[in-house]
Design a protein around this motif. Structure first.
Motif, PDB file in Angstrom:
ATOM      1  N   GLY A 176      25.488 -11.705 -24.612  1.00  0.00           N
ATOM      2  CA  GLY A 176      26.048 -13.018 -24.950  1.00  0.00           C
ATOM      3  C   GLY A 176      27.553 -13.005 -25.073  1.00  0.00           C
ATOM      4  N   GLY A 177      28.108 -11.856 -25.486  1.00  0.00           N
ATOM      5  CA  GLY A 177      29.556 -11.760 -25.636  1.00  0.00           C
ATOM      6  C   GLY A 177      30.319 -12.045 -24.362  1.00  0.00           C
ATOM      7  N   LEU A 178      29.697 -11.754 -23.222  1.00  0.00           N
ATOM      8  CA  LEU A 178      30.371 -12.009 -21.936  1.00  0.00           C
ATOM      9  C   LEU A 178      30.580 -13.503 -21.690  1.00  0.00           C
ATOM     10  N   LEU A 179      29.801 -14.337 -22.367  1.00  0.00           N
ATOM     11  CA  LEU A 179      29.946 -15.787 -22.187  1.00  0.00           C
ATOM     12  C   LEU A 179      31.244 -16.305 -22.797  1.00  0.00           C
ATOM     13  N   VAL A 180      31.828 -15.530 -23.727  1.00  0.00           N
ATOM     14  CA  VAL A 180      33.053 -15.975 -24.396  1.00  0.00           C
ATOM     15  C   VAL A 180      34.194 -14.983 -24.185  1.00  0.00           C
ATOM     16  N   GLN A 181      34.148 -14.261 -23.061  1.00  0.00           N
ATOM     17  CA  GLN A 181      35.227 -13.320 -22.773  1.00  0.00           C
ATOM     18  C   GLN A 181      35.785 -13.583 -21.384  1.00  0.00           C
ATOM     19  N   ALA A 182      37.091 -13.413 -21.271  1.00  0.00           N
ATOM     20  CA  ALA A 182      37.712 -13.459 -19.950  1.00  0.00           C
ATOM     21  C   ALA A 182      37.386 -12.155 -19.228  1.00  0.00           C
ATOM     22  N   ARG A 183      37.266 -12.233 -17.926  1.00  0.00           N
ATOM     23  CA  ARG A 183      37.035 -11.038 -17.118  1.00  0.00           C
ATOM     24  C   ARG A 183      37.953 -11.132 -15.914  1.00  0.00           C
ATOM     25  N   GLY A 184      39.008 -10.313 -15.916  1.00  0.00           N
ATOM     26  CA  GLY A 184      39.993 -10.436 -14.851  1.00  0.00           C
ATOM     27  C   GLY A 184      40.638 -11.808 -14.906  1.00  0.00           C
ATOM     28  N   ASN A 185      40.555 -12.539 -13.786  1.00  0.00           N
ATOM     29  CA  ASN A 185      41.148 -13.882 -13.724  1.00  0.00           C
ATOM     30  C   ASN A 185      40.103 -14.991 -13.832  1.00  0.00           C
ATOM     31  N   SER A 186      38.981 -14.674 -14.469  1.00  0.00           N
ATOM     32  CA  SER A 186      37.964 -15.712 -14.683  1.00  0.00           C
ATOM     33  C   SER A 186      37.599 -15.762 -16.167  1.00  0.00           C
ATOM     34  N   TRP A 187      37.123 -16.923 -16.590  1.00  0.00           N
ATOM     35  CA  TRP A 187      36.756 -17.139 -17.990  1.00  0.00           C
ATOM     36  C   TRP A 187      35.251 -17.129 -18.140  1.00  0.00           C
ATOM     37  N   GLY A 188      34.758 -16.667 -19.290  1.00  0.00           N
ATOM     38  CA  GLY A 188      33.337 -16.763 -19.601  1.00  0.00           C
ATOM     39  C   GLY A 188      32.896 -18.216 -19.613  1.00  0.00           C
ATOM     40  N   GLN A 189      31.597 -18.425 -19.405  1.00  0.00           N
ATOM     41  CA  GLN A 189      31.093 -19.797 -19.210  1.00  0.00           C
ATOM     42  C   GLN A 189      31.234 -20.704 -20.446  1.00  0.00           C
ATOM     43  N   LEU A 190      31.343 -20.120 -21.633  1.00  0.00           N
ATOM     44  CA  LEU A 190      31.437 -20.950 -22.834  1.00  0.00           C
ATOM     45  C   LEU A 190      32.868 -21.118 -23.339  1.00  0.00           C
ATOM     46  N   ILE A 191      33.819 -20.453 -22.669  1.00  0.00           N
ATOM     47  CA  ILE A 191      35.218 -20.596 -23.071  1.00  0.00           C
ATOM     48  C   ILE A 191      35.644 -22.059 -22.854  1.00  0.00           C
ATOM     49  N   PHE A 192      36.367 -22.595 -23.821  1.00  0.00           N
ATOM     50  CA  PHE A 192      36.899 -23.969 -23.819  1.00  0.00           C
ATOM     51  C   PHE A 192      35.839 -25.049 -24.022  1.00  0.00           C
ATOM     52  N   LYS A 193      34.574 -24.667 -24.213  1.00  0.00           N
ATOM     53  CA  LYS A 193      33.536 -25.677 -24.475  1.00  0.00           C
ATOM     54  C   LYS A 193      33.627 -26.073 -25.953  1.00  0.00           C
ATOM     55  N   ASP A 194      33.989 -27.307 -26.193  1.00  0.00           N
ATOM     56  CA  ASP A 194      34.126 -27.811 -27.561  1.00  0.00           C
ATOM     57  C   ASP A 194      32.833 -28.538 -27.918  1.00  0.00           C
ATOM     58  N   LEU A 195      31.957 -27.838 -28.625  1.00  0.00           N
ATOM     59  CA  LEU A 195      30.630 -28.379 -28.940  1.00  0.00           C
ATOM     60  C   LEU A 195      30.523 -28.687 -30.426  1.00  0.00           C
TER      61      LEU A 195
END
Length: 199
Positions: A176-195
């Motif tokens: 799950g941590g990968l969903l909120v981590q940048a990887r290289g020049n891409s963002w995890g899928q939950l980054i910037f999601k304001d829920l």
């Protein structure tokens, strides 16, 4: 339980305001002399205390809110991190995965803070959003947490709850941590999601 925020840029100040809203004491520190930002800390509220890095690191729970590249400077400030809980608020955007031995950035940081319990959290929102009161339209703003230590995740979830957020645990750093981590020049899928969560 004592708290510290290391890093006093936009994210560090947004975190400090979250503590101030609830009247919870928190130390704030950078690698600079605390007198250089003491007035800014005091302006946020009386519970925000500017300290030297060495003094701030005496806290039990430490929010790491520095630039990713600066984390070794903080890690080297203590000979042992045993007994500490680190909340990794950094984002390693733009750092080639090869430089992290192809690991998630939080696992890389966990190795630098040897002995500490590490929780990834509070990093998926931009500072301007994190800065706002987490009470939204009768619900509470979500913060995502990931950790390989369930007890540490539960401890930070309880703190997030006290600060008025709605914590959602995503599991381990490599899942799950990968969903909120940048990887290289891409963002995890939950980054910037304001829920917002409604109970």
């Amino acid at each position: 339980m004592s708290y510290a925020i290391i890093g006093f840029g936009h994210i560090g100040q947004a975190l400090a305001r979250a503590f101030a809203r609830k009247g919870i004491d928190v130390s704030v520190a950078t690698t600079r002399d605390p007198e250089s930002f003491a007035a800014d800390a005091a302006a946020i509220g009386p519970t925000i205390i500017a300290k030297t890095l060495a003094d701030a690191l005496k806290a039990d729970i430490i929010f790491l809110a520095v630039r990713f590249a600066s984390h070794p400077d903080v890690a080297n400030a203590l000979p042992s991190w045993q007994g500490k809980t680190i909340v990794d608020v950094t984002n390693a955007y733009g750092v080639p995965p090869e430089e992290l031995a192809k690991q998630p950035s939080s696992k890389f940081i966990a190795q630098a803070f040897s002995g500490a319990r590490l929780v990834k959290g509070f990093n998926h929102l931009i500072a301007a959003t994190l800065d706002q009161d987490p009470a939204v339209h009768g619900g509470r703003r979500v913060v995502f947490l990931a950790s390989d230590d369930d007890a540490a995740a539960a401890e930070i979830a309880a703190l997030a709850d006290n600060l008025g957020f709605s914590p959602i645990k995503l599991g381990g750093l490599s899942e799950g941590g990968l969903l909120v981590q940048a990887r290289g020049n891409s963002w995890g899928q939950l980054i910037f999601k304001d829920l917002v969560k409604f109970d």
